[in-house]
Structure formats: C-alpha cells, structure tokens
Motif scaffolding. Structure first.
Motif, PDB file in Angstrom:
ATOM      1  N   VAL A  56       0.831  -1.207   0.000  1.00  0.00           N
ATOM      2  CA  VAL A  56       0.000   0.000   0.000  1.00  0.00           C
ATOM      3  C   VAL A  56       0.866   1.258   0.000  1.00  0.00           C
ATOM      4  CG1 VAL A  56      -1.609   1.324   1.440  1.00  0.00           C
ATOM      5  CG2 VAL A  56      -2.013  -1.098   1.023  1.00  0.00           C
ATOM      6  N   SER A  60      -0.936   2.009  -5.512  1.00  0.00           N
ATOM      7  CA  SER A  60      -2.317   2.392  -5.260  1.00  0.00           C
ATOM      8  C   SER A  60      -3.207   1.214  -5.654  1.00  0.00           C
ATOM      9  CB  SER A  60      -2.669   3.613  -6.101  1.00  0.00           C
ATOM     10  OG  SER A  60      -3.994   3.970  -5.905  1.00  0.00           O
ATOM     11  N   PHE A  61      -4.268   0.995  -4.909  1.00  0.00           N
ATOM     12  CA  PHE A  61      -5.175  -0.114  -5.187  1.00  0.00           C
ATOM     13  C   PHE A  61      -6.599   0.388  -5.291  1.00  0.00           C
ATOM     14  CE2 PHE A  61      -1.525  -2.098  -3.192  1.00  0.00           C
ATOM     15  CZ  PHE A  61      -1.287  -3.161  -4.040  1.00  0.00           C
ATOM     16  N   ASP A  62      -7.387  -0.306  -6.128  1.00  0.00           N
ATOM     17  CA  ASP A  62      -8.802   0.011  -6.298  1.00  0.00           C
ATOM     18  C   ASP A  62      -9.664  -0.832  -5.373  1.00  0.00           C
ATOM     19  OD1 ASP A  62      -8.345   1.762  -8.577  1.00  0.00           O
ATOM     20  OD2 ASP A  62      -7.895  -0.065  -9.691  1.00  0.00           O
ATOM     21  N   ALA A  64      -9.596  -4.186  -2.356  1.00  0.00           N
ATOM     22  CA  ALA A  64      -8.799  -4.999  -1.437  1.00  0.00           C
ATOM     23  C   ALA A  64      -9.694  -6.096  -0.876  1.00  0.00           C
ATOM     24  CB  ALA A  64      -8.228  -4.155  -0.308  1.00  0.00           C
ATOM     25  N   LEU A  86      -5.943   4.468   1.923  1.00  0.00           N
ATOM     26  CA  LEU A  86      -6.411   4.578   0.537  1.00  0.00           C
ATOM     27  C   LEU A  86      -7.864   5.046   0.488  1.00  0.00           C
ATOM     28  CD1 LEU A  86      -4.943   1.194  -0.744  1.00  0.00           C
ATOM     29  CD2 LEU A  86      -4.047   3.469  -1.229  1.00  0.00           C
ATOM     30  N   LEU A  89     -11.067   3.374  -1.514  1.00  0.00           N
ATOM     31  CA  LEU A  89     -10.826   1.947  -1.725  1.00  0.00           C
ATOM     32  C   LEU A  89     -12.121   1.167  -1.547  1.00  0.00           C
ATOM     33  CD1 LEU A  89      -8.637  -0.397  -1.925  1.00  0.00           C
ATOM     34  CD2 LEU A  89      -8.765  -0.441   0.571  1.00  0.00           C
ATOM     35  N   THR A  90     -12.349   0.189  -2.401  1.00  0.00           N
ATOM     36  CA  THR A  90     -13.455  -0.732  -2.206  1.00  0.00           C
ATOM     37  C   THR A  90     -12.908  -1.908  -1.413  1.00  0.00           C
ATOM     38  OG1 THR A  90     -14.580  -0.079  -4.232  1.00  0.00           O
ATOM     39  CG2 THR A  90     -15.134  -2.239  -3.339  1.00  0.00           C
ATOM     40  N   GLY A 110     -15.672   3.885   3.246  1.00  0.00           N
ATOM     41  CA  GLY A 110     -15.377   3.275   1.961  1.00  0.00           C
ATOM     42  C   GLY A 110     -16.436   2.264   1.619  1.00  0.00           C
TER      43      GLY A 110
END
Length: 192
Positions: A56, A60-62, A64, A86, A89-90, A110
């Motif tokens: 992380v 970057s993540f969309d 998790a 983040l 983040l979903t 989120g």
C-alpha cells in the motif's frame, strides 16, 4: 512473500483494476488469484500484514480483498487501516461465517462488501464488474462536471459525434460575443 500476478484476459478490456488480496489461507489466496487474473486484474497477493502495508505504501489499489480477522493491533483491523491509507478503496471482507459485523465506520469511509470464504468465481466477477461500472460512472460524472464548468452554467449538452462537438464549441465561442448566429438544417431537425 508478495506475489504479483500480471496475466491478462479479455474479460475487462481497457482498464485493469488494481487489487490487493490479504488472506491467511493459501487455498483462498490461490482461488482469488485465479479468479481475479481471469478478470484481467493486476493482483498483489500476501498473507502477511507487513507485506500488505508495504504494498500500500508503494502502490495504489482500487479493491482490497481482506481477511477481517487480521488485526494490526488489538481492536484495530487491517481493513480499517487500508481505508485510512487509501481513500475511495473498495474493501471486500472475506468471512467464514454467514453473519457480518462490519463496523459502521468502515461502511461510512469506503465501499465495504462481504464474500464468504467459500466464494464462487461468479461472486468475484460480480464484485469486480460492479466496481468497474461504478468507476466508469464516476469518470463520466467528472467529465460532465468539467463540461459544465467550461460552458459556465448548469446546463449540459453531451455530444458524441465530432460534428456535433464542433457545432457546440462554435456556439460556445459565439455566445460570448454580439455575433448573429444562423442555424441551418433540414426541416424537423429542431433548429428553432
């Protein structure tokens, strides 16, 4: 150890959702990896908290997919920490029970979803496709808001063809002057 899966597929053309998987069970990690790779996701998979936090910090993540029982410290789970790091983040919690006790703060900060540890590929596909649809809608909304600012008012005209876009741009530039504009077109085309 962190595994980076980069296999591609034609399932979701154009955009590759960036997905972090943090799960202790190797069988669940492997199954999620296969499903997500088949959906053309760029996947980082780990079982260790330290590796997840390191990932992380550098990426970057969309989405998790997280085991909710993984705690960073007593009373502080990994999902909450990821949402802190983040925004937007979903978070998808992988649970082994049928009732879900997600905290209200996680839901408010989120998008929080749940899947059973005995998930099906269809459930994973549904979550990823819904994320991609929501992302596309957010991008379209941002474009409409940008166009609204360009025209300077709350009315929005959306033109898909190059000819219509050119006509709208000409009208916008003429609107700021005292020029007379003549609209031409066939009868019944709505030029009045």
């Amino acid at each position: 150890m962190v595994e980076l899966a980069e296999r591609t597929s034609a399932s979701l053309p154009g955009y590759r959702p960036r997905v972090l998987v943090v799960e202790r069970e190797a069988r669940v990690r492997a199954a999620l990896s296969r499903c997500l790779q088949d959906l053309n996701c760029a996947v980082v998979i780990t079982a260790a908290i330290e590796d997840a936090l390191d990932a992380v910090e550098h990426r970057s993540f969309d989405l998790a997919f997280v085991d909710p029982s993984i705690e960073i410290e007593p009373g502080r789970d990994l999902g909450s920490r990821l949402l802190d790091e983040l925004p937007g983040l979903t978070l998808v919690l992988i649970t082994s029970c049928t009732t879900f006790g997600t905290s209200l703060s996680e839901r408010m900060r989120g998008s929080c979803e749940h899947i059973p540890a005995a998930f099906t590929p269809g459930q994973i596909k549904h979550i990823v496709e819904r994320f991609c649809e929501q992302r596309l809608l957010r991008l379209r909304l941002a474009e409409i808001e940008r166009r609204t600012r360009v025209f300077g008012n709350d009315s929005v005209l959306i033109a898909e063809s190059a000819a219509m876009r050119a006509a709208l741009e000409s009208a916008a530039s003429a609107a700021g002057s005292d020029a007379v504009v003549v609209l031409c077109g066939e009868r019944g085309t709505g030029r009045a």
